[in-house]
Design a protein around this motif. Structure first.
Motif, PDB file in Angstrom:
ATOM      1  N   ALA A  83       0.447  10.279   6.937  1.00 30.18           N
ATOM      2  CA  ALA A  83      -0.184   9.897   5.476  1.00 30.18           C
ATOM      3  C   ALA A  83       0.622   8.702   4.890  1.00 30.18           C
ATOM      4  N   ILE A  84       1.807   8.460   5.503  1.00 28.10           N
ATOM      5  CA  ILE A  84       2.441   7.111   4.769  1.00 28.10           C
ATOM      6  C   ILE A  84       1.829   5.900   5.484  1.00 28.10           C
ATOM      7  N   ARG A  85       1.484   6.105   6.781  1.00 27.45           N
ATOM      8  CA  ARG A  85       0.936   4.920   7.524  1.00 27.45           C
ATOM      9  C   ARG A  85      -0.697   4.718   6.751  1.00 27.45           C
ATOM     10  N   THR A  86      -1.262   5.739   6.670  1.00 26.29           N
ATOM     11  CA  THR A  86      -2.737   5.563   6.218  1.00 26.29           C
ATOM     12  C   THR A  86      -2.745   5.019   4.855  1.00 26.29           C
ATOM     13  N   MET A  87      -1.678   5.460   3.933  1.00 27.63           N
ATOM     14  CA  MET A  87      -1.530   5.004   2.478  1.00 27.63           C
ATOM     15  C   MET A  87      -1.189   3.471   2.505  1.00 27.63           C
ATOM     16  N   LEU A  88      -0.254   3.047   3.537  1.00 27.33           N
ATOM     17  CA  LEU A  88       0.079   1.421   3.535  1.00 27.33           C
ATOM     18  C   LEU A  88      -1.067   0.773   4.075  1.00 27.33           C
ATOM     19  N   LEU A  89      -1.711   1.154   4.758  1.00 31.21           N
ATOM     20  CA  LEU A  89      -2.863   0.566   5.548  1.00 31.21           C
ATOM     21  C   LEU A  89      -4.109   0.334   4.813  1.00 31.21           C
ATOM     22  N   SER A  90      -4.032   1.417   3.842  1.00 31.61           N
ATOM     23  CA  SER A  90      -5.298   1.544   2.980  1.00 31.61           C
ATOM     24  C   SER A  90      -5.670   0.346   2.118  1.00 31.61           C
ATOM     25  N   VAL A  91      -4.379  -0.562   1.940  1.00 39.21           N
ATOM     26  CA  VAL A  91      -4.795  -1.519   1.026  1.00 39.21           C
ATOM     27  C   VAL A  91      -5.482  -2.686   1.852  1.00 39.21           C
ATOM     28  N   ALA A  92      -4.976  -2.598   3.494  1.00 39.26           N
ATOM     29  CA  ALA A  92      -5.712  -3.425   4.110  1.00 39.26           C
ATOM     30  C   ALA A  92      -7.033  -3.358   4.760  1.00 39.26           C
ATOM     31  N   GLU A  93      -7.272  -2.096   4.634  1.00 35.13           N
ATOM     32  CA  GLU A  93      -8.648  -1.367   5.087  1.00 35.13           C
ATOM     33  C   GLU A  93      -9.562  -1.329   4.205  1.00 35.13           C
ATOM     34  N   GLY A  94      -9.273  -1.666   2.931  1.00 37.92           N
ATOM     35  CA  GLY A  94     -10.367  -1.474   1.951  1.00 37.92           C
ATOM     36  C   GLY A  94     -11.358  -2.613   2.133  1.00 37.92           C
ATOM     37  N   THR A  95     -12.350  -2.373   0.925  1.00 35.40           N
ATOM     38  CA  THR A  95     -13.475  -3.735   1.400  1.00 35.40           C
ATOM     39  C   THR A  95     -12.654  -5.046   0.597  1.00 35.40           C
ATOM     40  N   GLU A  96     -13.305  -6.064   0.859  1.00 29.73           N
ATOM     41  CA  GLU A  96     -12.733  -7.232   0.375  1.00 29.73           C
ATOM     42  C   GLU A  96     -12.773  -7.401  -1.238  1.00 29.73           C
ATOM     43  N   GLU A  97     -13.880  -6.655  -1.971  1.00 31.66           N
ATOM     44  CA  GLU A  97     -13.713  -6.475  -3.284  1.00 31.66           C
ATOM     45  C   GLU A  97     -12.747  -5.553  -3.768  1.00 31.66           C
ATOM     46  N   ALA A  98     -12.424  -4.639  -2.957  1.00 32.45           N
ATOM     47  CA  ALA A  98     -11.215  -3.816  -3.413  1.00 32.45           C
ATOM     48  C   ALA A  98     -10.079  -4.541  -3.350  1.00 32.45           C
ATOM     49  N   ARG A  99      -9.845  -5.267  -2.066  1.00 31.80           N
ATOM     50  CA  ARG A  99      -8.415  -6.028  -2.135  1.00 31.80           C
ATOM     51  C   ARG A  99      -8.398  -6.985  -3.263  1.00 31.80           C
ATOM     52  N   ALA A 100      -9.530  -7.664  -3.698  1.00 29.46           N
ATOM     53  CA  ALA A 100      -9.577  -8.678  -4.699  1.00 29.46           C
ATOM     54  C   ALA A 100      -9.089  -8.047  -6.073  1.00 29.46           C
ATOM     55  N   ARG A 101      -9.753  -6.728  -6.189  1.00 25.16           N
ATOM     56  CA  ARG A 101      -9.301  -6.096  -7.567  1.00 25.16           C
ATOM     57  C   ARG A 101      -7.866  -5.656  -7.957  1.00 25.16           C
ATOM     58  N   GLY A 102      -7.152  -5.366  -6.632  1.00 26.54           N
ATOM     59  CA  GLY A 102      -5.820  -5.016  -6.724  1.00 26.54           C
ATOM     60  C   GLY A 102      -5.770  -3.363  -7.411  1.00 26.54           C
ATOM     61  N   ALA A 171      -2.802  -8.541  -1.404  1.00 27.49           N
ATOM     62  CA  ALA A 171      -4.091  -8.345  -1.221  1.00 27.49           C
ATOM     63  C   ALA A 171      -4.915  -9.045  -2.391  1.00 27.49           C
ATOM     64  N   ARG A 172      -4.642  -8.952  -3.721  1.00 25.23           N
ATOM     65  CA  ARG A 172      -5.186  -9.647  -4.922  1.00 25.23           C
ATOM     66  C   ARG A 172      -5.330 -10.979  -4.666  1.00 25.23           C
ATOM     67  N   ALA A 173      -3.941 -11.692  -4.108  1.00 21.69           N
ATOM     68  CA  ALA A 173      -3.745 -13.014  -4.070  1.00 21.69           C
ATOM     69  C   ALA A 173      -4.594 -13.554  -3.044  1.00 21.69           C
ATOM     70  N   GLY A 174      -5.217 -12.844  -2.063  1.00 24.74           N
ATOM     71  CA  GLY A 174      -6.044 -13.290  -1.107  1.00 24.74           C
ATOM     72  C   GLY A 174      -5.365 -13.201   0.287  1.00 24.74           C
ATOM     73  N   ASP A 175      -4.390 -12.418   0.604  1.00 25.09           N
ATOM     74  CA  ASP A 175      -3.828 -12.201   2.033  1.00 25.09           C
ATOM     75  C   ASP A 175      -4.821 -11.781   2.830  1.00 25.09           C
TER      76      ASP A 175
END
Length: 194
Positions: A83-102, A171-175
């Motif tokens: 669950a912890i791993r999924t939570m952390l990786l969810s930031v990377a796994e989201g869509t580009e739009e979701a990452r940009a929104r922060g 993620a919002r900064a574009g990593d």
């Protein structure tokens, strides 16, 4: 007899949340809200009071909703550490739009800093509740022999919370996706091998 509201309040708040999240509090106009929520000006004032009251309600629901979502994830995951791993990786796994929104919660801190006591109170409440939830999941991971007994789950929860917020900002900064994954995996690997 009072006239019934002619819109779905929950759907209207959900729309307002998306608008505030996409534009920021200051950049969101009343017209943006009325158009996005598809309600009349008087309905906005009668139901929500004003833009700020609507924002507070949207922020509170967003914050509590995220914590509930993580709690549900923890319950249905094959293990606490998963669950912890999924939570952390969810930031990377989201869509580009979701990452940009922060994160709307992080955005609220950037928009208001310490100037709005209600925004600060929501942030403090959400942080406290999220850390408690994380600490319980980490404690469960220790009981399942997934993490070392010496790991202090309360300190680790604070670390995870700060790390998660940092991932959302990066993620919002574009990593890139791989950069975000590498950071998450590095944190988890460090805990497992200490």
């Amino acid at each position: 007899m009072a006239r019934q509201k002619e819109f779905d309040r929950e759907a209207a708040i959900a729309s307002a949340t998306q608008i505030f999240w996409g534009r920021s509090y200051e950049a969101t106009t009343t017209s943006d809200l009325l158009n996005g929520m598809q309600i009349a000006r008087q309905s906005l004032y009668d139901t929500f009071g004003d833009k700020h009251r609507l924002y507070i309600e949207a922020l509170r629901r967003y914050s509590v909703g995220n914590i509930r979502e993580f709690s549900r994830l923890a319950k249905r995951s094959p293990s606490p550490l998963a669950a912890i791993r999924t939570m952390l990786l969810s930031v990377a796994e989201g869509t580009e739009e979701a990452r940009a929104r922060g994160c709307l919660g992080v955005q609220s801190v950037c928009d208001f800093g310490g100037s709005d006591p209600e925004v600060m109170a929501i942030g403090q409440m959400a942080s406290s509740l999220f850390r408690e939830t994380l600490a319980q999941v980490l404690c469960d991971a220790k009981k399942a022999n997934e993490l070392p007994d010496k790991l202090d789950e309360h300190k680790a929860a604070k670390t995870l919370h700060a790390f998660m917020l940092g991932l959302r900002v990066r993620a919002r900064a574009g990593d890139g996706v791989q950069d975000l994954r590498d950071a998450a995996e590095c944190l988890l690997d460090g805990w497992l091998h200490n």
